[in-house]
Motif scaffolding. Structure first.
Motif, PDB file in Angstrom:
ATOM      1  N   ASP A 188      45.734  45.592  47.474  1.00 18.22           N
ATOM      2  CA  ASP A 188      44.676  45.703  46.480  1.00 18.22           C
ATOM      3  C   ASP A 188      43.812  44.458  46.602  1.00 18.22           C
ATOM      4  N   TRP A 189      42.821  44.507  47.506  1.00 17.62           N
ATOM      5  CA  TRP A 189      42.067  43.301  47.827  1.00 17.62           C
ATOM      6  C   TRP A 189      41.242  42.777  46.665  1.00 17.62           C
ATOM      7  N   PRO A 190      40.629  43.635  45.828  1.00 15.92           N
ATOM      8  CA  PRO A 190      39.928  43.075  44.662  1.00 15.92           C
ATOM      9  C   PRO A 190      40.848  42.264  43.753  1.00 15.92           C
ATOM     10  N   ALA A 191      42.099  42.745  43.575  1.00 15.13           N
ATOM     11  CA  ALA A 191      43.055  41.988  42.756  1.00 15.13           C
ATOM     12  C   ALA A 191      43.498  40.728  43.482  1.00 15.13           C
ATOM     13  N   PHE A 192      43.726  40.836  44.798  1.00 16.27           N
ATOM     14  CA  PHE A 192      44.156  39.691  45.594  1.00 16.27           C
ATOM     15  C   PHE A 192      43.108  38.579  45.540  1.00 16.27           C
ATOM     16  N   ALA A 193      41.842  38.965  45.499  1.00 17.34           N
ATOM     17  CA  ALA A 193      40.762  37.978  45.509  1.00 17.34           C
ATOM     18  C   ALA A 193      40.739  37.117  44.252  1.00 17.34           C
ATOM     19  N   GLN A 194      41.312  37.616  43.175  1.00 17.22           N
ATOM     20  CA  GLN A 194      41.239  36.883  41.914  1.00 17.22           C
ATOM     21  C   GLN A 194      42.263  35.749  41.828  1.00 17.22           C
ATOM     22  N   GLY A 195      43.350  35.855  42.582  1.00 19.23           N
ATOM     23  CA  GLY A 195      44.431  34.890  42.453  1.00 19.23           C
ATOM     24  C   GLY A 195      44.363  33.759  43.461  1.00 19.23           C
ATOM     25  N   VAL A 196      45.119  32.715  43.170  1.00 17.69           N
ATOM     26  CA  VAL A 196      45.285  31.593  44.100  1.00 17.69           C
ATOM     27  C   VAL A 196      46.613  31.801  44.816  1.00 17.69           C
ATOM     28  N   PRO A 197      46.611  32.101  46.113  1.00 21.82           N
ATOM     29  CA  PRO A 197      47.865  32.358  46.817  1.00 21.82           C
ATOM     30  C   PRO A 197      48.819  31.169  46.732  1.00 21.82           C
ATOM     31  N   ALA A 198      50.098  31.475  46.564  1.00 20.98           N
ATOM     32  CA  ALA A 198      51.111  30.419  46.570  1.00 20.98           C
ATOM     33  C   ALA A 198      51.045  29.685  47.905  1.00 20.98           C
ATOM     34  N   GLY A 199      51.018  28.384  47.851  1.00 16.46           N
ATOM     35  CA  GLY A 199      50.955  27.586  49.072  1.00 16.46           C
ATOM     36  C   GLY A 199      49.554  27.168  49.461  1.00 16.46           C
TER      37      GLY A 199
END
Length: 248
Positions: free
Chosen positions: A101-112
């Motif tokens: 879900d790329w729109p949702a992925f874009a909102q977060g700060v990936p761990a690391g």
């Protein structure tokens, strides 16, 4: 003009092991440094051939530009990729093609990502110090995950870099990036992306482009008929982008 004689050196810059590729005349300092970061799962030297080809095909770049290619800090040996490196972990579900879900992925700060950011910032700082170049003479760029981390760093440096090259990248940490981008108005960006990319869909590249443009950055967007790769014409366009940065 004769083809430039290229040199490749392994060195440590900041926190990361790097490959340095150049064709500068002996004793000449670079006028521009390009820090270019590989993608997820690639070996540390994955983009060395690309850098060498750009210098070999464009002698004006070889006379004035030095490429620095850092190896990402994380090993993927435990995932069955002995030489594979990663800038930050990617959830297994995404790697398997699930939960993309790329729109949702874009909102977060990936761990690391913060750790990767610090490591790459240490490289940029070391490049500036050792090569006596201000940040305004350093271009940041990368492929895929390498494009994500270099975009993040380009938006956060104390001073604006000379330019940013995003090759098959995507938007992450959107709220933070939008806020940081307000201080980067006018930053020249080259962005290339394949229309048939099965990993990072073309629509995500368009969203990244639109986000940067909305915040005042100048984006040269190059779509090509390909998948998740670096296109030959894209490489030529990037070389032209670097030549323009030399003249700025």
């Amino acid at each position: 003009m004769d083809a430039p004689k290229l040199r490749r050196v392994s060195t440590r810059l900041g926190e990361l092991d790097c490959q340095v590729v150049e064709g500068l005349p002996e004793g000449k300092s670079p006028e521009l440094a390009v820090v270019l970061c590989h993608g997820f799962g690639a070996p540390a030297g994955d983009l060395v051939p690309m850098a060498a080809q750009m210098l070999a095909m464009h002698p004006p770049l070889a006379q004035r530009v030095r490429f620095i290619l850092p190896g990402a800090p994380l090993s993927l040996e435990d995932m069955g990729m002995p030489t594979g490196r990663s800038w930050f972990p990617i959830p297994e579900a995404i790697l398997r093609g699930q939960m993309r879900d790329w729109p949702a992925f874009a909102q977060g700060v990936p761990a690391g990502l913060p750790a990767a950011r610090r490591a790459l910032m240490s490289v940029v700082s070391a490049v500036s110090t050792t090569m006596k170049l201000p940040y305004s003479r350093i271009v940041l760029g990368g492929f895929s995950q390498g494009g994500m981390v270099t975009t993040d760093v380009a938006l956060r440096l104390e001073e604006c870099p000379a330019g940013l090259c995003i090759l098959s990248g995507t938007l992450i940490a959107e709220p933070e990036w939008r806020q940081k981008a307000k201080a980067r108005q006018g930053l020249p960006v080259f962005q290339g992306h394949g229309r048939y990319d099965p990993l990072l869909p073309f629509a995500t590249a368009e969203h990244l482009r639109d986000t940067l443009v909305q915040e005042g950055l100048t984006v040269d967007f190059f779509p090509f008929d390909g998948q998740h790769t670096i296109d030959e014409e894209e490489q030529e366009r990037m070389a032209a982008f670097l030549k323009a940065r030399l003249g700025s």
